[in-house]
Design a protein around this motif. Structure first.
Motif, PDB file in Angstrom:
ATOM      1  N   TRP A  40       0.726  -1.306  -0.230  1.00  0.00           N
ATOM      2  CA  TRP A  40       0.120   0.070   0.272  1.00  0.00           C
ATOM      3  C   TRP A  40       0.813   1.198   0.154  1.00  0.00           C
ATOM      4  O   TRP A  40       0.428   2.316  -0.452  1.00  0.00           O
ATOM      5  N   LEU A  51      -5.703  -1.871  -3.438  1.00  0.00           N
ATOM      6  CA  LEU A  51      -5.786  -2.027  -1.934  1.00  0.00           C
ATOM      7  C   LEU A  51      -6.328  -2.969  -1.088  1.00  0.00           C
ATOM      8  O   LEU A  51      -5.607  -3.196   0.085  1.00  0.00           O
ATOM      9  N   ALA A  55      -4.482  -5.665   2.261  1.00  0.00           N
ATOM     10  CA  ALA A  55      -5.544  -6.135   2.331  1.00  0.00           C
ATOM     11  C   ALA A  55      -5.011  -8.048   2.813  1.00  0.00           C
ATOM     12  O   ALA A  55      -5.079  -8.232   3.533  1.00  0.00           O
ATOM     13  N   ALA A  84     -10.689   1.414   2.773  1.00  0.00           N
ATOM     14  CA  ALA A  84     -11.343  -0.458   2.371  1.00  0.00           C
ATOM     15  C   ALA A  84     -13.016  -0.614   3.628  1.00  0.00           C
ATOM     16  O   ALA A  84     -13.231  -1.286   2.960  1.00  0.00           O
ATOM     17  N   CYS A 167      -7.967  -2.905   9.176  1.00  0.00           N
ATOM     18  CA  CYS A 167      -9.244  -2.284   8.397  1.00  0.00           C
ATOM     19  C   CYS A 167      -8.682  -3.498   7.933  1.00  0.00           C
ATOM     20  O   CYS A 167      -9.821  -3.808   6.950  1.00  0.00           O
ATOM     21  N   GLY A 168      -8.071  -3.843   6.602  1.00  0.00           N
ATOM     22  CA  GLY A 168      -7.494  -4.698   5.945  1.00  0.00           C
ATOM     23  C   GLY A 168      -8.259  -6.390   6.210  1.00  0.00           C
ATOM     24  O   GLY A 168      -9.558  -6.863   4.842  1.00  0.00           O
ATOM     25  N   LEU A 171     -11.775  -5.622   5.204  1.00  0.00           N
ATOM     26  CA  LEU A 171     -12.532  -5.733   3.337  1.00  0.00           C
ATOM     27  C   LEU A 171     -12.265  -6.726   2.869  1.00  0.00           C
ATOM     28  O   LEU A 171     -12.633  -7.554   2.089  1.00  0.00           O
TER      29      LEU A 171
END
Length: 255
Positions: A40, A51, A55, A84, A167-168, A171
């Motif tokens: 990233w 993205l 992730a 995400a 936060c990945g 997602l």
């Protein structure tokens, strides 16, 4: 000693192979070694491709991503987290609309034809994304606050980056992540990332606390207990504030 001996250069043997005629054993070039940079924070591909790739990297390579987490710009981590979560929540909304349209097509068309409801849904989407990112920020901060009673030096930058890049996992486990895993090739690798994202928490946390922060077991336990208490209290406050804010906003719209 002859007066000419000083003109004879000394014989030097290679320290690696022992040969005197060796030009020097060179290690393999760095370009041939696999790169473990967090994708990233590179410019290798388009932002959407980076993205999903980043992730998957947080799920499949937590020891490299979080165990070697460096200090860096928080804006980059925040952008990853918001993109995400926005994509994850949007995919959940589209999945719910698809189900609703399958069973209640007339009702769903009526909802989609109402501009006010569409505006409300957009606000809920953006607000929900912000709230989920705020929860991850709270988690990162709670890790650092859990270490406040220990002699460990504080490092809010890396703790926040740890919380934001996690936060990945949201997602990957969303309909968007599953769809990407089924569409991309090889599918087995991407589906493995989806499965791994559901159980990578402990491994990633150990990699961050042990490899990145170099904490001993006693300090890690204190950090665990302190962070759980702080995160639990903060999560309740954040949840109540979100619910009251949502109810107040709905009442103002209906008034």
């Amino acid at each position: 000693m002859s007066e000419f001996e000083d003109d004879i250069p000394p014989t030097v043997a290679c320290a690696r192979c022992g040969r005197v005629d060796c030009a020097g054993c060179e290690p393999e070039p760095l370009a041939s070694a696999p790169s473990h940079d967090f994708i990233w924070e590179t410019r290798a591909h388009s932002e959407l491709k980076r993205l999903f790739a980043a992730a998957e990297q947080t799920a499949l390579e937590p020891d490299l991503v979080f165990g070697r987490l460096r200090k860096g710009g928080l804006a980059t981590a925040f952008r990853f987290a918001f993109f995400a979560e926005m994509l994850a929540l949007a995919s959940f909304a589209l999945f719910a609309l698809a189900l609703s349209f399958s069973f209640f097509p007339v009702f769903t068309r009526a909802l989609l034809a109402t501009p006010r409801l569409l505006a409300t849904g957009t606000i809920l989407w953006l607000g929900g994304s912000f709230i989920v990112v705020a929860i991850h920020v709270l988690w990162g901060l709670s890790l650092e606050w859990g270490l406040a009673t220990t002699p460990t030096r504080s490092d809010y930058n890396r703790s926040l980056r740890f919380g934001l890049y996690s936060c990945g996992w949201d997602l990957l486990t969303s309909p968007a992540g599953v769809a990407h895993a089924l569409w991309a090739a090889p599918r087995s690798l991407h589906l493995g990332a989806v499965v791994q994202a559901t159980r990578v928490l402990r491994r990633a946390l150990d990699a961050y606390l042990v490899d990145c922060r170099a904490l001993d077991e006693f300090t890690r336990r204190r950090a665990w207990l302190g962070s759980l208490f702080v995160f639990g209290a903060g999560f309740v406050v954040l949840l109540l504030a979100s619910v009251f804010g949502f109810v107040y906003w709905i009442r103002s719209q209906l008034a």
